[in-house]
Design a protein around this motif. Structure first.
Motif, mmCIF file in Angstrom:
data_model
loop_
_atom_site.group_PDB
_atom_site.id
_atom_site.type_symbol
_atom_site.label_atom_id
_atom_site.label_comp_id
_atom_site.label_asym_id
_atom_site.label_seq_id
_atom_site.Cartn_x
_atom_site.Cartn_y
_atom_site.Cartn_z
ATOM 1 N N LEU A 46 0.857 -1.180 0.000
ATOM 2 C CA LEU A 46 0.000 0.000 0.000
ATOM 3 C C LEU A 46 0.895 1.233 0.000
ATOM 4 O O LEU A 46 1.624 1.475 0.974
ATOM 5 N N PHE A 47 0.886 1.961 -1.115
ATOM 6 C CA PHE A 47 1.670 3.184 -1.239
ATOM 7 C C PHE A 47 0.756 4.379 -0.959
ATOM 8 O O PHE A 47 -0.244 4.566 -1.653
ATOM 9 N N TYR A 48 1.113 5.184 0.037
ATOM 10 C CA TYR A 48 0.345 6.405 0.289
ATOM 11 C C TYR A 48 1.229 7.595 -0.064
ATOM 12 O O TYR A 48 2.304 7.794 0.513
ATOM 13 N N VAL A 49 0.778 8.395 -1.038
ATOM 14 C CA VAL A 49 1.572 9.530 -1.514
ATOM 15 C C VAL A 49 1.403 10.704 -0.554
ATOM 16 O O VAL A 49 0.300 11.227 -0.383
ATOM 17 N N ILE A 50 2.494 11.115 0.064
ATOM 18 C CA ILE A 50 2.482 12.231 1.002
ATOM 19 C C ILE A 50 2.533 13.560 0.265
ATOM 20 O O ILE A 50 1.838 14.524 0.600
ATOM 21 N N ASP A 51 3.359 13.622 -0.786
ATOM 22 C CA ASP A 51 3.546 14.881 -1.511
ATOM 23 C C ASP A 51 4.140 14.581 -2.885
ATOM 24 O O ASP A 51 4.611 13.482 -3.156
ATOM 25 N N GLY A 52 4.100 15.589 -3.746
ATOM 26 C CA GLY A 52 4.706 15.470 -5.067
ATOM 27 C C GLY A 52 3.778 14.843 -6.092
ATOM 28 O O GLY A 52 2.623 14.524 -5.807
ATOM 29 N N VAL A 53 4.319 14.670 -7.284
ATOM 30 C CA VAL A 53 3.577 14.031 -8.363
ATOM 31 C C VAL A 53 4.472 12.992 -9.025
ATOM 32 O O VAL A 53 5.692 13.073 -8.968
ATOM 33 N N GLY A 54 3.862 12.018 -9.643
ATOM 34 C CA GLY A 54 4.614 10.979 -10.326
ATOM 35 C C GLY A 54 3.687 10.048 -11.062
ATOM 36 O O GLY A 54 2.522 10.386 -11.337
ATOM 37 N N GLN A 55 4.194 8.876 -11.350
ATOM 38 C CA GLN A 55 3.409 7.875 -12.061
ATOM 39 C C GLN A 55 3.703 6.503 -11.482
ATOM 40 O O GLN A 55 4.779 6.266 -10.927
ATOM 41 N N PHE A 56 2.737 5.616 -11.622
ATOM 42 C CA PHE A 56 2.938 4.212 -11.279
ATOM 43 C C PHE A 56 2.723 3.392 -12.535
ATOM 44 O O PHE A 56 1.726 3.559 -13.232
ATOM 45 N N LYS A 119 -6.912 13.256 4.912
ATOM 46 C CA LYS A 119 -5.453 13.270 4.768
ATOM 47 C C LYS A 119 -4.738 13.538 6.092
ATOM 48 O O LYS A 119 -3.693 12.937 6.378
ATOM 49 N N ASP A 120 -5.279 14.434 6.916
ATOM 50 C CA ASP A 120 -4.609 14.756 8.178
ATOM 51 C C ASP A 120 -4.575 13.535 9.101
ATOM 52 O O ASP A 120 -3.564 13.258 9.755
ATOM 53 N N THR A 121 -5.671 12.820 9.151
ATOM 54 C CA THR A 121 -5.745 11.621 10.005
ATOM 55 C C THR A 121 -4.800 10.536 9.494
ATOM 56 O O THR A 121 -4.058 9.918 10.268
ATOM 57 N N VAL A 122 -4.813 10.297 8.178
ATOM 58 C CA VAL A 122 -3.946 9.269 7.600
ATOM 59 C C VAL A 122 -2.481 9.616 7.819
ATOM 60 O O VAL A 122 -1.677 8.764 8.232
ATOM 61 N N ASN A 123 -2.123 10.876 7.556
ATOM 62 C CA ASN A 123 -0.733 11.308 7.745
ATOM 63 C C ASN A 123 -0.298 11.148 9.193
ATOM 64 O O ASN A 123 0.843 10.759 9.467
ATOM 65 N N PHE A 124 -1.200 11.442 10.117
ATOM 66 C CA PHE A 124 -0.870 11.310 11.550
ATOM 67 C C PHE A 124 -0.521 9.864 11.883
ATOM 68 O O PHE A 124 0.523 9.588 12.489
ATOM 69 N N TYR A 125 -1.383 8.926 11.498
ATOM 70 C CA TYR A 125 -1.142 7.524 11.842
ATOM 71 C C TYR A 125 0.112 6.983 11.148
ATOM 72 O O TYR A 125 0.871 6.200 11.744
ATOM 73 N N LEU A 126 0.341 7.395 9.924
ATOM 74 C CA LEU A 126 1.528 6.925 9.213
ATOM 75 C C LEU A 126 2.810 7.458 9.854
ATOM 76 O O LEU A 126 3.808 6.736 9.968
#
Length: 288
Positions: A46-56, A119-126
């Motif tokens: 499970l990849f969670y993107v914190i910031d930036g842009v890209g491709q998979f 996003k705030d909740t997910v970022n906190f737990y991660l």
């Protein structure tokens, strides 16, 4: 004095303990200067993107990703990340054994879902999970496992995830298939049982047991057969010397190569080459 009691009945689909296991947590910043190649894992990622842009790149398709996207890659699905120097891709990845996620009516192999609303909740737990992994305080494994389960519940609230808890025999099969393909693709490299165990995130004794039970041959013996198979192709299609073929196929010496080849193929490398090229010449004569 007032008192209220609220009973809790946890849905079965949320009971992942002892079935789904968090194997690893990592964070990465990926710009265009980092070259990644398509690969697979026996577990889900499970990849969670914190910031930036890209491709998979998932199998033969490429998908754009940006902040707050969750990319779910289920076991044995070829994938890789593609970043850009201008706005590097920053993400946290969880490796989870025994759990597969997909969005209903979508591709079961992978999915991409945005969670900007939480996003705030997910970022906190991660971030808490990463801190636990880094400090390794007493009981950090339990804390990380619990946080993983919380995140799965939160993701499930936001979208219609279909959750599959894989039985132990299916997980072992995923593991063995991933290791087998890794050996096939990298048999010319310097591989060891410890290397394969690290790649698969399991104990080396468990790996030997599971792999042997699945294929009837140990991982190291399978590696030897894969190297011989590669050598057979080079002997039949090139004029490379035996020392070059030995090195290319990952053998420590020419003598060990010859000894192993004869044990597996039943003939020496030189005899094999002579026979194959003789047969090829006869076929060419018949076709004229």
């Amino acid at each position: 004095m007032g008192n209220e009691r609220f009973d809790i009945s946890i849905p079965k689909e949320y009971l992942t303990r002892d079935k789904a296991r968090l194997l690893y947590v990592s964070s990465a910043t990926y710009g265009g200067d980092w070259i990644s190649t398509p690969h697979t894992h026996y577990c889900s990622e499970l990849f969670y993107v914190i910031d930036g842009v890209g491709q998979f790149q998932v199998e033969d398709n490429i998908f754009p990703v940006s902040a707050n996207d969750l990319v779910v890659i289920n076991p044995n699905v070829s994938h890789t990340e593609l970043g850009f120097n201008a706005n590097p891709l920053k993400y946290i990845v969880l490796g989870i054994e025994g759990l597969e996620l997909s969005v209903e009516n979508n591709n079961a192999n992978f999915c991409i879902v945005n969670f900007r609303e939480i996003k705030d909740t997910v970022n906190f737990y991660l971030k808490v999970m990463l801190r636990e992994i880094e400090t390794r305080s007493a009981g950090y494994e339990t804390v990380c496992q619990d946080l993983m389960e919380i995140l799965i519940v939160l993701f499930g609230r936001q979208t219609n995830f279909s959750t599959i808890l894989s039985p132990a025999n299916k997980r072992a099969s995923h593991l063995c298939d991933s290791v087998r393909r890794y050996i096939d693709q990298n048999c010319g490299d310097e591989l060891s049982l410890e290397h394969l165990a690290k790649f698969s995130h399991v104990n080396k004794y468990y790996l030997v047991h599971a792999f042997t039970d699945e294929y009837g041959i140990s991982p190291i013996n399978y590696l030897m057969h894969a190297r011989v198979k590669k050598a057979e192709k080079l002997l039949a299609t090139t004029d490379y010397s035996l020392s070059v073929i030995s090195h290319t196929c990952g053998f420590s010496s020419s003598s060990y190569f010859s000894q192993t080849f004869k044990k597996v193929a039943g003939v020496s490398p030189s005899s094999y080459r002579k026979t194959v090229k003789s047969d090829h010449g006869e076929m060419e004569d018949l076709s004229r």
